[in-house]
Design an enzyme around this catalytic site. Structure first.
Site, short mmCIF file in Angstrom:
data_model
loop_
_atom_site.label_atom_id
_atom_site.label_comp_id
_atom_site.label_asym_id
_atom_site.label_seq_id
_atom_site.Cartn_x
_atom_site.Cartn_y
_atom_site.Cartn_z
N GLU A 283 -76.98 18.05 -61.49
CA GLU A 283 -77.87 19.21 -61.72
C GLU A 283 -78.60 19.02 -63.07
OE1 GLU A 283 -75.67 22.65 -63.08
OE2 GLU A 283 -77.10 24.05 -62.17
N ASN B 203 -84.18 26.26 -60.58
CA ASN B 203 -83.22 25.18 -60.77
C ASN B 203 -83.20 24.44 -59.43
OD1 ASN B 203 -80.97 23.57 -61.13
ND2 ASN B 203 -79.76 25.16 -62.14
N LYS C 237 -81.86 26.57 -56.39
CA LYS C 237 -80.52 27.19 -56.54
C LYS C 237 -80.54 28.69 -56.26
CE LYS C 237 -76.70 27.12 -59.94
NZ LYS C 237 -76.35 26.59 -61.27
N GLU D 278 -78.83 31.08 -67.24
CA GLU D 278 -79.56 30.72 -66.01
C GLU D 278 -80.33 31.92 -65.44
OE1 GLU D 278 -78.23 27.86 -63.08
OE2 GLU D 278 -76.33 27.77 -64.14
N CYS E 150 -74.43 23.16 -57.99
CA CYS E 150 -73.40 23.63 -58.92
C CYS E 150 -72.65 24.88 -58.45
CB CYS E 150 -73.97 23.82 -60.32
SG CYS E 150 -72.66 24.00 -61.55
N ASN F 192 -73.05 21.12 -63.76
CA ASN F 192 -72.78 21.11 -65.21
C ASN F 192 -71.76 22.21 -65.42
OD1 ASN F 192 -75.05 19.59 -67.02
ND2 ASN F 192 -75.97 20.34 -65.14
#
Ligand code: CDV
Length: 319
Positions: free
Chosen positions: A47, A107, A124, A143, A173, A198
């Site tokens: 990611e 993302n 994402k 995020e 993720c 991550n």
């Protein structure tokens, strides 16, 4: 004809805040070279693979974070990756921060063919963290500040990988912890799930103790369960090591449809792990215990899509 492909998780060691994209891409090209030497046909990078995990850094003005985002793929800086794919005949998965021409931020992950075409894109959906600076946290996880919620669902495409057709799907993720994400891919007959992550070695929320070894356990548990319950291979690739002072636990894995770990990273550095995947091994699970068409009961699953938070159950009253 057997469908056997060799896949790799190309784990990256830390990328510090000042490290330019060109340096990260250079490291990735070297991993591609090693993958080629080992006969790999698909390489999965983590990611947000081009930069440090920047959501840990607070920018009061969101626009100041725009320099972390890509507006073109490939760009001048990422072109060497696409060149390497062409040179070696390897497909690759790349996670990066995407800014669209309309100014939306995602993302994102893409699956790129050896010829450089984007075969699949995912944005994402499950964005963890918070949107405002949290003074109680040592390390921010912003995020929700920097990204919009993905608008592409959980896509699967049947695409040639290593010369054979493969049902390939993507998640990113935090998605790996959500069985809903896996099942939506499973319902599209996915055979190879690719995801990057991550994940810090410690739970930064400070609302209770979660031992570091349990952080790895929960990550593996999620990927192994998702693969088993949906009869699919999975490649889960980490960014690892101490990045901007924050420790990421690594432990990238490749998992088979029985939920077994076929390969696991053992360093916090750039590291390539590989496994041969016989895609027809997905058939057993999906024609027996997880034969969705025979055994699923969507009429009992209404709450899954009908509500977000948990409600309190009715109280039992003694007759
Ligand atoms: N990048 C992530 O999505 N990380 C989350 C952390 C915050 C828990 C994860 O689920 O790994």
């Amino acid at each position: 004809m057997p469908r056997i492909i060799t896949v790799a998780a190309a784990q990256l060691g830390p990328i510090q805040r000042a490290e330019p994209r060109a340096a990260a891409v250079g490291r990735m090209v070297r991993l591609m070279e090693r993958a080629h030497a080992r006969g790999v046909q698909v390489v999965v990078f983590p990611e947000l693979a081009l930069t440090t995990f920047f959501p840990r850094h607070y920018h009061a003005d969101r626009a100041e974070a725009d320099h972390w985002f890509e507006t073109a793929m490939p760009s001048n800086e990422t072109a060497p990756l696409f060149d390497a794919a062409r040179r070696f005949g390897i497909a690759f998965h790349l996670g990066y921060a995407e800014r669209t021409p309309e100014g939306r931020h995602f993302n994102t992950a893409i699956l790129v063919s050896p010829a450089g075409e984007v075969m699949l894109k995912y944005r994402k959906v499950h964005l963890p963290g918070h949107a405002e600076h949290d003074p109680a946290r040592q390390v921010q996880h912003l995020e929700k500040r920097y990204f919009d919620v993905g608008d592409l669902g959980f896509p699967v495409v049947r695409a040639p990988l290593g010369g054979v057709p493969v049902n390939a799907g993507l998640m990113i993720c935090n998605d790996r912890r959500w069985p809903e994400a896996w099942r939506v891919l499973g319902l599209q007959s996915v055979e190879l799930v690719m995801l990057g992550y991550n994940t810090p070695s410690t739970n930064q929320d400070g609302q209770g103790f979660e031992a570091p070894h349990l952080r790895v356990f929960h990550s593996h548990l999620s990927v192994q369960a998702g693969a088993y319950q949906n009869a699919t291979y999975a490649v889960a690739t980490a960014k690892a090591g101490v990045e901007d002072g924050c420790e990421l636990f690594g432990h990238s894995i490749i998992v088979n449809p029985q939920g077994e770990i076929l390969a696991q990273a053992t360093t916090w550095d750039d590291e390539l792990i590989t496994a041969d995947c016989d895609l027809d091994r997905c058939t057993l699970g999906r024609t027996t215990i997880f034969a969705f068409d025979r055994h699923r009961r969507p009429e009992a699953y209404g709450r899954i899509t009908g509500q977000v938070g948990a409600v309190a159950p009715p109280e039992w009253i003694a007759p």
